[in-house]
Design a protein around this motif. Structure first.
Motif, short mmCIF file in Angstrom:
data_model
loop_
_atom_site.label_atom_id
_atom_site.label_comp_id
_atom_site.label_asym_id
_atom_site.label_seq_id
_atom_site.Cartn_x
_atom_site.Cartn_y
_atom_site.Cartn_z
N GLU A 27 28.48 51.41 52.73
CA GLU A 27 28.77 51.63 51.31
C GLU A 27 27.49 51.64 50.48
O GLU A 27 27.31 52.50 49.61
CB GLU A 27 29.73 50.56 50.80
N LYS A 28 26.61 50.69 50.77
CA LYS A 28 25.34 50.65 50.04
C LYS A 28 24.52 51.91 50.31
O LYS A 28 23.92 52.49 49.38
CB LYS A 28 24.54 49.41 50.41
N GLU A 29 24.48 52.35 51.55
CA GLU A 29 23.75 53.57 51.90
C GLU A 29 24.29 54.77 51.12
O GLU A 29 23.53 55.60 50.60
CB GLU A 29 23.85 53.82 53.40
N LEU A 30 25.60 54.85 51.04
CA LEU A 30 26.25 55.96 50.35
C LEU A 30 25.93 55.93 48.85
O LEU A 30 25.59 56.96 48.24
CB LEU A 30 27.76 55.89 50.57
N LEU A 31 26.01 54.77 48.25
CA LEU A 31 25.74 54.65 46.81
C LEU A 31 24.26 54.85 46.50
O LEU A 31 23.91 55.46 45.47
CB LEU A 31 26.22 53.30 46.30
N GLU A 32 23.40 54.36 47.37
CA GLU A 32 21.96 54.56 47.16
C GLU A 32 21.61 56.05 47.22
O GLU A 32 20.76 56.53 46.47
CB GLU A 32 21.14 53.78 48.20
N ALA A 33 22.27 56.77 48.12
CA ALA A 33 22.06 58.22 48.18
C ALA A 33 22.58 58.89 46.91
O ALA A 33 21.95 59.79 46.36
CB ALA A 33 22.75 58.80 49.41
N THR A 34 23.72 58.44 46.43
CA THR A 34 24.35 59.05 45.26
C THR A 34 23.47 58.95 44.03
O THR A 34 23.36 59.89 43.24
CB THR A 34 25.72 58.40 44.99
N ILE A 35 22.81 57.81 43.85
CA ILE A 35 22.00 57.63 42.64
C ILE A 35 20.64 58.33 42.71
O ILE A 35 19.84 58.21 41.78
CB ILE A 35 21.83 56.14 42.27
N GLN A 36 20.42 59.07 43.79
CA GLN A 36 19.24 59.93 43.81
C GLN A 36 19.52 61.26 43.10
O GLN A 36 18.61 62.09 42.95
CB GLN A 36 18.80 60.22 45.26
N ALA A 132 26.38 64.06 40.85
CA ALA A 132 26.46 62.83 41.65
C ALA A 132 27.62 62.89 42.63
O ALA A 132 27.52 62.41 43.77
CB ALA A 132 26.61 61.63 40.72
N MET A 133 28.73 63.48 42.22
CA MET A 133 29.87 63.62 43.13
C MET A 133 29.49 64.44 44.35
O MET A 133 29.80 64.07 45.49
CB MET A 133 31.03 64.29 42.40
N GLN A 134 28.81 65.56 44.12
CA GLN A 134 28.42 66.41 45.24
C GLN A 134 27.46 65.67 46.17
O GLN A 134 27.56 65.76 47.40
CB GLN A 134 27.80 67.71 44.75
N THR A 135 26.53 64.93 45.59
CA THR A 135 25.60 64.15 46.41
C THR A 135 26.36 63.16 47.28
O THR A 135 26.09 63.02 48.48
CB THR A 135 24.59 63.41 45.53
N MET A 137 29.48 63.26 48.31
CA MET A 137 30.29 63.91 49.34
C MET A 137 29.43 64.45 50.48
O MET A 137 29.81 64.35 51.65
CB MET A 137 31.15 65.00 48.72
N LEU A 138 28.26 65.00 50.15
CA LEU A 138 27.39 65.49 51.21
C LEU A 138 26.79 64.33 52.01
O LEU A 138 26.63 64.42 53.23
CB LEU A 138 26.28 66.35 50.62
N ALA A 139 26.45 63.23 51.30
CA ALA A 139 25.94 62.06 52.01
C ALA A 139 27.00 61.50 52.95
O ALA A 139 26.70 61.13 54.09
CB ALA A 139 25.50 60.99 51.00
N ALA A 140 28.25 61.46 52.49
CA ALA A 140 29.35 60.97 53.34
C ALA A 140 29.50 61.87 54.58
O ALA A 140 29.68 61.37 55.69
CB ALA A 140 30.65 60.93 52.55
N GLN A 141 29.42 63.17 54.36
CA GLN A 141 29.53 64.12 55.49
C GLN A 141 28.43 63.85 56.51
O GLN A 141 28.66 63.86 57.72
CB GLN A 141 29.44 65.55 54.97
N GLY A 142 27.23 63.62 56.02
CA GLY A 142 26.11 63.35 56.90
C GLY A 142 26.26 62.04 57.67
O GLY A 142 25.68 61.88 58.75
N MET A 143 27.04 61.12 57.12
CA MET A 143 27.28 59.83 57.77
C MET A 143 28.49 59.87 58.70
O MET A 143 28.85 58.85 59.30
CB MET A 143 27.49 58.75 56.70
N GLY A 144 29.12 61.04 58.80
CA GLY A 144 30.27 61.16 59.69
C GLY A 144 31.61 60.87 59.03
O GLY A 144 32.62 60.70 59.72
N TYR A 145 31.62 60.83 57.70
CA TYR A 145 32.86 60.59 56.97
C TYR A 145 33.33 61.86 56.28
O TYR A 145 32.58 62.83 56.15
CB TYR A 145 32.67 59.46 55.95
N GLN A 146 34.58 61.82 55.83
CA GLN A 146 35.14 62.93 55.09
C GLN A 146 35.39 62.50 53.64
O GLN A 146 35.38 61.31 53.33
CB GLN A 146 36.45 63.41 55.74
N SER A 147 35.63 63.49 52.78
CA SER A 147 35.76 63.18 51.36
C SER A 147 36.77 64.10 50.69
O SER A 147 37.16 65.13 51.25
CB SER A 147 34.41 63.30 50.66
#
Length: 205
Positions: A27-36, A132-135, A137-147
């Motif tokens: 979760e932290k990894e996903l949020l840290e990516a989002t705020i970039q 931020a939403m697109q970031t 969702m793409l970060a989640a995809q890269g982590m093996g999750y869906q959105s």
């Protein structure tokens, strides 16, 4: 996963495994990516409301969310909001890592750019939410999750449930988790010829 692969493989998934949980580190990894994600003047006015309470999620689903299962079943449900007045709330904090003369110049410009232009403040907030939403969702995809981005809910009712401040705007939700069903085939992308304009639109006849 390569960025291009994440872009082309990302789909809006409607069915998630309700028992699956993201780890705190994920979760932290996903949020840290989002705020970039970029924001105008580096204001970073997004505010991410993480809907964890299962009773709250069930209420939103049944009463305000058209009974969409991803509201309760996704591992992570994030409601995107933004502070339209972030530009005037300690604006120097957005530029702490640059020389003082640059920070002062940009902060001054930030004020004159936004002052008295409520429509612009709202537009900028919504633009930032979208990026931020697109970031995320793409970060989640890269982590093996869906959105799944979601706007099919009663915005005013949910705003009351989360006690949205008066100077904030509501955006969509994003559901993240392990998908359990394959998405439909892509319904159809318009051609580039239909979407790309060279230099200017043609004059009306």
């Amino acid at each position: 996963m390569q960025v291009q692969d994440a872009i082309f493989q990302r789909r809006s998934i409607k069915a998630f495994a309700p028992a699956h949980q993201l780890t705190d580190a994920e979760e932290k990894e996903l949020l840290e990516a989002t705020i970039q994600s970029p924001t105008s003047f580096n204001i970073q006015h997004w505010r991410f409301v993480i809907l964890r309470d299962q009773d709250l999620r069930a209420k939103i689903r049944k009463e305000h969310g058209n009974d969409q299962s991803q509201i309760t079943d996704a591992s992570l449900l994030v409601l995107f909001t933004a502070d339209t007045k972030a530009w005037e709330k300690e604006p120097s904090r957005y530029w702490v890592n640059v020389p003082t003369e640059i920070s002062e110049m940009i902060v001054d410009w930030m004020g004159s750019f936004h002052q008295g232009r409520e429509w612009l403040q709202r537009d900028e907030a919504q633009r930032s939410i979208g990026m931020a939403m697109q970031t995320m969702m793409l970060a989640a995809q890269g982590m093996g999750y869906q959105s799944c981005p979601m706007i099919g809910f009663d915005i005013e009712a949910v705003a009351k449930l989360i006690h949205l401040p008066d100077d904030h705007v509501m955006g969509p939700m994003v559901a993240i988790g392990k998908g359990t069903k394959e998405p439909w085939p892509k319904p159809g992308q318009l051609s580039l010829e239909a979407l790309v304009v060279e230099n200017s639109f043609p004059l009306s006849e």
